[in-house]
Scaffold this motif. Structure first.
Motif, PDB file in Angstrom:
ATOM      1  N   ILE A 155       0.845  -1.191   0.000  1.00 14.86           N
ATOM      2  CA  ILE A 155       0.000   0.000   0.000  1.00 14.86           C
ATOM      3  C   ILE A 155       0.882   1.243   0.000  1.00 14.86           C
ATOM      4  O   ILE A 155       1.726   1.426   0.886  1.00 14.86           O
ATOM      5  CB  ILE A 155      -0.928   0.016   1.240  1.00 14.86           C
ATOM      6  N   LEU A 156       0.671   2.105  -0.982  1.00  9.26           N
ATOM      7  CA  LEU A 156       1.434   3.348  -1.067  1.00  9.26           C
ATOM      8  C   LEU A 156       0.884   4.379  -0.075  1.00  9.26           C
ATOM      9  O   LEU A 156      -0.283   4.309   0.326  1.00  9.26           O
ATOM     10  CB  LEU A 156       1.361   3.907  -2.488  1.00  9.26           C
ATOM     11  N   PRO A 157       1.711   5.365   0.308  1.00  8.51           N
ATOM     12  CA  PRO A 157       1.245   6.388   1.248  1.00  8.51           C
ATOM     13  C   PRO A 157      -0.021   7.103   0.778  1.00  8.51           C
ATOM     14  O   PRO A 157      -0.910   7.390   1.593  1.00  8.51           O
ATOM     15  CB  PRO A 157       2.433   7.351   1.332  1.00  8.51           C
ATOM     16  N   LEU A 158      -0.135   7.396  -0.520  1.00  9.60           N
ATOM     17  CA  LEU A 158      -1.311   8.099  -1.030  1.00  9.60           C
ATOM     18  C   LEU A 158      -2.561   7.251  -0.846  1.00  9.60           C
ATOM     19  O   LEU A 158      -3.618   7.762  -0.444  1.00  9.60           O
ATOM     20  CB  LEU A 158      -1.124   8.450  -2.506  1.00  9.60           C
ATOM     21  N   THR A 159      -2.459   5.958  -1.152  1.00 10.69           N
ATOM     22  CA  THR A 159      -3.606   5.060  -0.983  1.00 10.69           C
ATOM     23  C   THR A 159      -3.991   4.961   0.486  1.00 10.69           C
ATOM     24  O   THR A 159      -5.180   4.975   0.836  1.00 10.69           O
ATOM     25  CB  THR A 159      -3.275   3.662  -1.532  1.00 10.69           C
ATOM     26  N   TYR A 160      -3.001   4.877   1.353  1.00  8.60           N
ATOM     27  CA  TYR A 160      -3.260   4.776   2.790  1.00  8.60           C
ATOM     28  C   TYR A 160      -4.004   6.004   3.298  1.00  8.60           C
ATOM     29  O   TYR A 160      -4.958   5.900   4.075  1.00  8.60           O
ATOM     30  CB  TYR A 160      -1.932   4.609   3.531  1.00  8.60           C
ATOM     31  N   SER A 161      -3.601   7.174   2.854  1.00  6.24           N
ATOM     32  CA  SER A 161      -4.166   8.405   3.402  1.00  6.24           C
ATOM     33  C   SER A 161      -5.490   8.796   2.766  1.00  6.24           C
ATOM     34  O   SER A 161      -6.334   9.412   3.418  1.00  6.24           O
ATOM     35  CB  SER A 161      -3.166   9.561   3.252  1.00  6.24           C
ATOM     36  N   ARG A 162      -5.703   8.429   1.496  1.00  2.00           N
ATOM     37  CA  ARG A 162      -6.884   8.911   0.773  1.00  2.00           C
ATOM     38  C   ARG A 162      -8.045   7.934   0.725  1.00  2.00           C
ATOM     39  O   ARG A 162      -9.091   8.241   0.156  1.00  2.00           O
ATOM     40  CB  ARG A 162      -6.490   9.309  -0.663  1.00  2.00           C
ATOM     41  N   THR A 163      -7.854   6.768   1.296  1.00  2.00           N
ATOM     42  CA  THR A 163      -8.942   5.781   1.333  1.00  2.00           C
ATOM     43  C   THR A 163      -9.285   5.480   2.789  1.00  2.00           C
ATOM     44  O   THR A 163      -8.694   6.051   3.712  1.00  2.00           O
ATOM     45  CB  THR A 163      -8.547   4.484   0.609  1.00  2.00           C
ATOM     46  N   ASN A 164     -10.210   4.553   2.974  1.00  4.47           N
ATOM     47  CA  ASN A 164     -10.616   4.216   4.346  1.00  4.47           C
ATOM     48  C   ASN A 164      -9.697   3.199   5.018  1.00  4.47           C
ATOM     49  O   ASN A 164      -9.965   2.801   6.152  1.00  4.47           O
ATOM     50  CB  ASN A 164     -12.061   3.722   4.370  1.00  4.47           C
ATOM     51  N   LEU A 165      -8.624   2.770   4.335  1.00  2.71           N
ATOM     52  CA  LEU A 165      -7.771   1.728   4.912  1.00  2.71           C
ATOM     53  C   LEU A 165      -7.204   2.141   6.264  1.00  2.71           C
ATOM     54  O   LEU A 165      -7.122   1.329   7.192  1.00  2.71           O
ATOM     55  CB  LEU A 165      -6.630   1.375   3.956  1.00  2.71           C
ATOM     56  N   HIS A 166      -6.808   3.406   6.400  1.00  3.67           N
ATOM     57  CA  HIS A 166      -6.192   3.843   7.660  1.00  3.67           C
ATOM     58  C   HIS A 166      -7.186   3.850   8.823  1.00  3.67           C
ATOM     59  O   HIS A 166      -6.787   3.917   9.978  1.00  3.67           O
ATOM     60  CB  HIS A 166      -5.574   5.242   7.500  1.00  3.67           C
ATOM     61  N   SER A 167      -8.485   3.757   8.510  1.00  3.20           N
ATOM     62  CA  SER A 167      -9.496   3.796   9.566  1.00  3.20           C
ATOM     63  C   SER A 167     -10.018   2.413   9.946  1.00  3.20           C
ATOM     64  O   SER A 167     -10.820   2.287  10.877  1.00  3.20           O
ATOM     65  CB  SER A 167     -10.678   4.672   9.126  1.00  3.20           C
ATOM     66  N   LEU A 168      -9.577   1.372   9.223  1.00  7.10           N
ATOM     67  CA  LEU A 168     -10.094   0.027   9.480  1.00  7.10           C
ATOM     68  C   LEU A 168      -9.249  -0.690  10.526  1.00  7.10           C
ATOM     69  O   LEU A 168      -8.033  -0.839  10.349  1.00  7.10           O
ATOM     70  CB  LEU A 168     -10.110  -0.799   8.187  1.00  7.10           C
ATOM     71  N   PRO A 169      -9.853  -1.177  11.606  1.00  4.95           N
ATOM     72  CA  PRO A 169      -9.087  -1.913  12.609  1.00  4.95           C
ATOM     73  C   PRO A 169      -8.796  -3.334  12.141  1.00  4.95           C
ATOM     74  O   PRO A 169      -9.454  -3.857  11.232  1.00  4.95           O
ATOM     75  CB  PRO A 169     -10.023  -1.916  13.821  1.00  4.95           C
ATOM     76  N   ILE A 170      -7.814  -3.958  12.752  1.00  7.66           N
ATOM     77  CA  ILE A 170      -7.536  -5.359  12.476  1.00  7.66           C
ATOM     78  C   ILE A 170      -8.768  -6.185  12.858  1.00  7.66           C
ATOM     79  O   ILE A 170      -9.357  -5.987  13.924  1.00  7.66           O
ATOM     80  CB  ILE A 170      -6.312  -5.841  13.266  1.00  7.66           C
ATOM     81  N   GLY A 171      -9.168  -7.089  11.977  1.00 11.35           N
ATOM     82  CA  GLY A 171     -10.370  -7.883  12.199  1.00 11.35           C
ATOM     83  C   GLY A 171     -11.602  -7.318  11.533  1.00 11.35           C
ATOM     84  O   GLY A 171     -12.650  -7.973  11.521  1.00 11.35           O
ATOM     85  N   ALA A 172     -11.483  -6.113  10.962  1.00  9.77           N
ATOM     86  CA  ALA A 172     -12.637  -5.501  10.304  1.00  9.77           C
ATOM     87  C   ALA A 172     -12.940  -6.227   8.996  1.00  9.77           C
ATOM     88  O   ALA A 172     -12.030  -6.691   8.300  1.00  9.77           O
ATOM     89  CB  ALA A 172     -12.364  -4.026  10.017  1.00  9.77           C
ATOM     90  N   PRO A 173     -14.223  -6.336   8.630  1.00 11.34           N
ATOM     91  CA  PRO A 173     -14.556  -6.925   7.336  1.00 11.34           C
ATOM     92  C   PRO A 173     -14.140  -5.999   6.207  1.00 11.34           C
ATOM     93  O   PRO A 173     -14.140  -4.769   6.360  1.00 11.34           O
ATOM     94  CB  PRO A 173     -16.084  -7.079   7.398  1.00 11.34           C
ATOM     95  N   ALA A 174     -13.765  -6.578   5.082  1.00  9.30           N
ATOM     96  CA  ALA A 174     -13.345  -5.808   3.911  1.00  9.30           C
ATOM     97  C   ALA A 174     -13.888  -6.478   2.662  1.00  9.30           C
ATOM     98  O   ALA A 174     -13.745  -7.693   2.489  1.00  9.30           O
ATOM     99  CB  ALA A 174     -11.821  -5.718   3.841  1.00  9.30           C
ATOM    100  N   ASN A 175     -14.503  -5.692   1.795  1.00  5.65           N
ATOM    101  CA  ASN A 175     -15.083  -6.235   0.568  1.00  5.65           C
ATOM    102  C   ASN A 175     -13.990  -6.676  -0.394  1.00  5.65           C
ATOM    103  O   ASN A 175     -13.006  -5.947  -0.609  1.00  5.65           O
ATOM    104  CB  ASN A 175     -15.973  -5.183  -0.099  1.00  5.65           C
ATOM    105  N   VAL A 176     -14.173  -7.853  -0.966  1.00  7.69           N
ATOM    106  CA  VAL A 176     -13.202  -8.423  -1.910  1.00  7.69           C
ATOM    107  C   VAL A 176     -13.913  -8.704  -3.228  1.00  7.69           C
ATOM    108  O   VAL A 176     -14.929  -9.409  -3.258  1.00  7.69           O
ATOM    109  CB  VAL A 176     -12.588  -9.730  -1.368  1.00  7.69           C
ATOM    110  N   GLU A 177     -13.382  -8.141  -4.304  1.00  8.17           N
ATOM    111  CA  GLU A 177     -13.868  -8.466  -5.648  1.00  8.17           C
ATOM    112  C   GLU A 177     -12.682  -8.907  -6.499  1.00  8.17           C
ATOM    113  O   GLU A 177     -11.750  -8.133  -6.735  1.00  8.17           O
ATOM    114  CB  GLU A 177     -14.550  -7.277  -6.320  1.00  8.17           C
ATOM    115  N   ALA A 178     -12.704 -10.147  -6.946  1.00  9.19           N
ATOM    116  CA  ALA A 178     -11.632 -10.662  -7.789  1.00  9.19           C
ATOM    117  C   ALA A 178     -11.696 -10.039  -9.181  1.00  9.19           C
ATOM    118  O   ALA A 178     -12.749  -9.564  -9.618  1.00  9.19           O
ATOM    119  CB  ALA A 178     -11.737 -12.185  -7.894  1.00  9.19           C
ATOM    120  N   ASP A 179     -10.570 -10.041  -9.851  1.00 16.01           N
ATOM    121  CA  ASP A 179     -10.473  -9.492 -11.202  1.00 16.01           C
ATOM    122  C   ASP A 179     -11.373 -10.290 -12.147  1.00 16.01           C
ATOM    123  O   ASP A 179     -11.257 -11.511 -12.250  1.00 16.01           O
ATOM    124  CB  ASP A 179      -9.016  -9.573 -11.659  1.00 16.01           C
ATOM    125  N   VAL A 180     -12.265  -9.598 -12.848  1.00 14.78           N
ATOM    126  CA  VAL A 180     -13.212 -10.280 -13.726  1.00 14.78           C
ATOM    127  C   VAL A 180     -12.491 -11.017 -14.854  1.00 14.78           C
ATOM    128  O   VAL A 180     -12.967 -12.060 -15.330  1.00 14.78           O
ATOM    129  CB  VAL A 180     -14.246  -9.284 -14.287  1.00 14.78           C
TER     130      VAL A 180
END
Length: 226
Positions: free
Chosen positions: A172-197
């Motif tokens: 994860i790049l610094p920009l992605t970390y800061s501009r998305t919700n990743l930095h707010s998700l605690p360990i154990g939090a659910p995360a949506n996964v969509e595989a490449d079509v």
């Protein structure tokens, strides 16, 4: 269609039951004022339909399938969600093809800085991070090293896959970390996964090629002298 390039984060204001569905209200100045009722958008990777739009807020209804298979039903007021409007025809494809059709909710198992937090050189604004996600069983067969995946609607590249595909590692790049919700998700939090079509299509074709071209029946065996 989306590309997994998150435009901004919004804030969940409420999640309330209305008849047979649950309705979310999201505060999203900067995106809400660009939408009309009935428009599609991706909310943390889930394709939803905008309702009751005004310049600051929008609403969306979550069906039972959405609640069962995504992380949205587990959110609480104040949660940050990733937002992306559909990609216009002819626009550059900055990430990869994301449909907003989540395969399932995985779990954030780690999000660690590459530089240790106690290192004098550590700076949350400039360090890379290693994200690890436990992948729902249905999507494990589509996880491949250097392949694309959407986590919470973010277009990412898989760095490593464990032996059975149950956990993936992602840089994860610094920009992605800061501009998305990743930095707010605690360990154990659910995360949506969509595989490449595209990986899904290739996998489906390989499965079709492995199928016998005819049904092996007793009558066929008799007719052919067996």
């Amino acid at each position: 269609m989306f590309t997994g390039i998150v435009e901004q984060t919004g804030t969940l204001v409420s999640l309330e039951t209305r008849g047979g569905v649950r309705r979310i209200t999201v505060e999203a100045p900067g995106i809400a004022n660009r939408m009309r009722e009935g428009d599609s958008l991706a909310v943390s990777g889930v394709c939803l339909t905008a309702l009751d739009v005004d310049p600051v807020y929008f609403h969306a209804d979550l069906a039972h399938e959405t609640l069962a298979k995504t992380s949205l039903g587990a959110l609480a007021p104040g949660s940050k969600v990733n937002l992306e409007l559909p990609t216009a025809a002819g626009s550059p494809l900055g990430g990869h093809v994301v449909q907003g059709h989540v395969d399932g909710a995985g779990t954030i198992s780690a999000l660690d800085p590459v530089i240790a937090r106690d290192d004098p050189a550590f700076d949350e604004r400039t360090t890379d991070w290693t994200l690890k996600v436990s992948v729902p069983e249905i999507a494990r067969k589509w996880m491949i090293p250097k392949g694309s995946v959407a986590i919470e609607g973010i277009s990412l590249t898989i760095a490593e896959v464990d032996d059975d595909g149950a956990e993936i590692s992602i840089a994860i790049l610094p920009l992605t970390y800061s501009r998305t919700n990743l930095h707010s998700l605690p360990i154990g939090a659910p995360a949506n996964v969509e595989a490449d079509v595209l990986v899904k299509l290739a996998w489906q074709q390989s499965q079709e090629q492995q199928k016998p071209s005819f049904d092996l029946t007793e009558s066929w065996l008799v007719a052919n002298g067996y």
